[in-house]
Design an enzyme around this catalytic site. Structure first.
Site, short mmCIF file in Angstrom:
data_model
loop_
_atom_site.label_atom_id
_atom_site.label_comp_id
_atom_site.label_asym_id
_atom_site.label_seq_id
_atom_site.Cartn_x
_atom_site.Cartn_y
_atom_site.Cartn_z
CB CYS A 1 -0.90 0.00 1.24
SG CYS A 1 -2.05 1.39 1.29
CG ASP B 1 -0.68 4.00 5.23
OD1 ASP B 1 0.23 4.52 5.90
OD2 ASP B 1 -1.87 3.96 5.59
NE ARG C 1 -0.51 4.52 8.68
CZ ARG C 1 -1.79 4.30 9.03
NH1 ARG C 1 -2.14 4.37 10.30
NH2 ARG C 1 -2.69 4.03 8.12
CG HIS D 1 -1.73 -1.21 6.04
ND1 HIS D 1 -2.21 -0.16 6.79
CD2 HIS D 1 -1.91 -0.85 4.75
CE1 HIS D 1 -2.64 0.79 5.97
NE2 HIS D 1 -2.47 0.41 4.73
CB CYS E 1 -5.85 -0.55 4.58
SG CYS E 1 -5.45 0.09 2.94
#
Ligand code: CO
Length: 208
Positions: A43, A45, A47, A99, A102
């Site tokens: 992803c 993202d 993080r 994750h 999400c």
């Protein structure tokens, strides 16, 4: 958390200096070639830098990331990354890593994303529909969304197996890589391996 881009440049200088001090030949080796054993599909993202979570270094992960770690069999960007990873770099492992928590999965489930993002994550709504009964039986919303995130990763592994690149590798008996379905739990930083249904094709990809 830095919000000044100059801070990033400063961080870079001090990182490069430390690397060179610790290992004088580090950058000479790095610039020569890349021979990563892993393709990471994850992803976008912020993080989700898998190299940090797995303590891998530059040169060790070949990476494709997009919102909600989709394996889209019509995405020329993704397909070219996959082609290069499998047919040129000859990676040994392909990791699809989602994750918990999400945002893409949550937005898809609640129908909140509009425009291009909404379009991109619409396949996750189909996954939610396919697994409606299982998901609706989960009372806790966070847990329900986490399960949907897992189902999303499993679906993307299935999509991966359907790509021409993988199909061709299977047809030619070039199965020298494994495919993995992972979830990263941001609440403890740990990776969880997901089991997935072993169809004949997937078995041949995972038993070596
Ligand atoms: Co995400």
């Amino acid at each position: 958390m830095p919000n000044n881009y100059k801070q990033l440049i400063e961080n870079n200088k001090s990182w490069a200096k430390k690397k060179k001090e610790y290992s004088p030949g580090y950058f000479d080796n790095l610039k020569l070639r890349q021979e990563p054993h892993f393709l990471y599909i994850g992803c976008s993202d912020s993080r989700m830098p898998l190299d940090t979570f797995t303590q891998t270094e530059p040169g060790e992960l070949f990476v494709h990331r997009n919102i909600a770690n989709q394996v889209s069999i019509t995405d020329i960007n993704f397909l070219s990354v996959l082609d290069y990873a499998v047919n040129v770099l000859r990676v040994k492992h392909i990791i699809v890593c989602g994750h918990y928590g999400c945002g893409g999965v949550t937005a898809a489930y609640h129908g909140l994303a509009r425009g291009l993002v909404g379009n991109w994550i619409s396949p996750i709504r189909d996954i939610a529909r396919e697994h409606k009964e299982e998901l609706e039986a989960i009372q806790d919303e966070e847990k329900r969304l986490n399960r949907l995130s897992e189902l999303n990763v499993l679906k993307q592994v299935g999509n991966l197996c359907k790509t021409h690149v993988i199909q061709q590798a299977v047809a030619e008996g070039r199965i020298d890589f494994q495919i993995h379905a992972w979830m990263l739990d941001l609440s403890n930083g740990l990776i969880m391996e997901l089991e997935y249904e072993n169809t004949q094709q997937k078995t041949s990809l995972t038993t070596k």
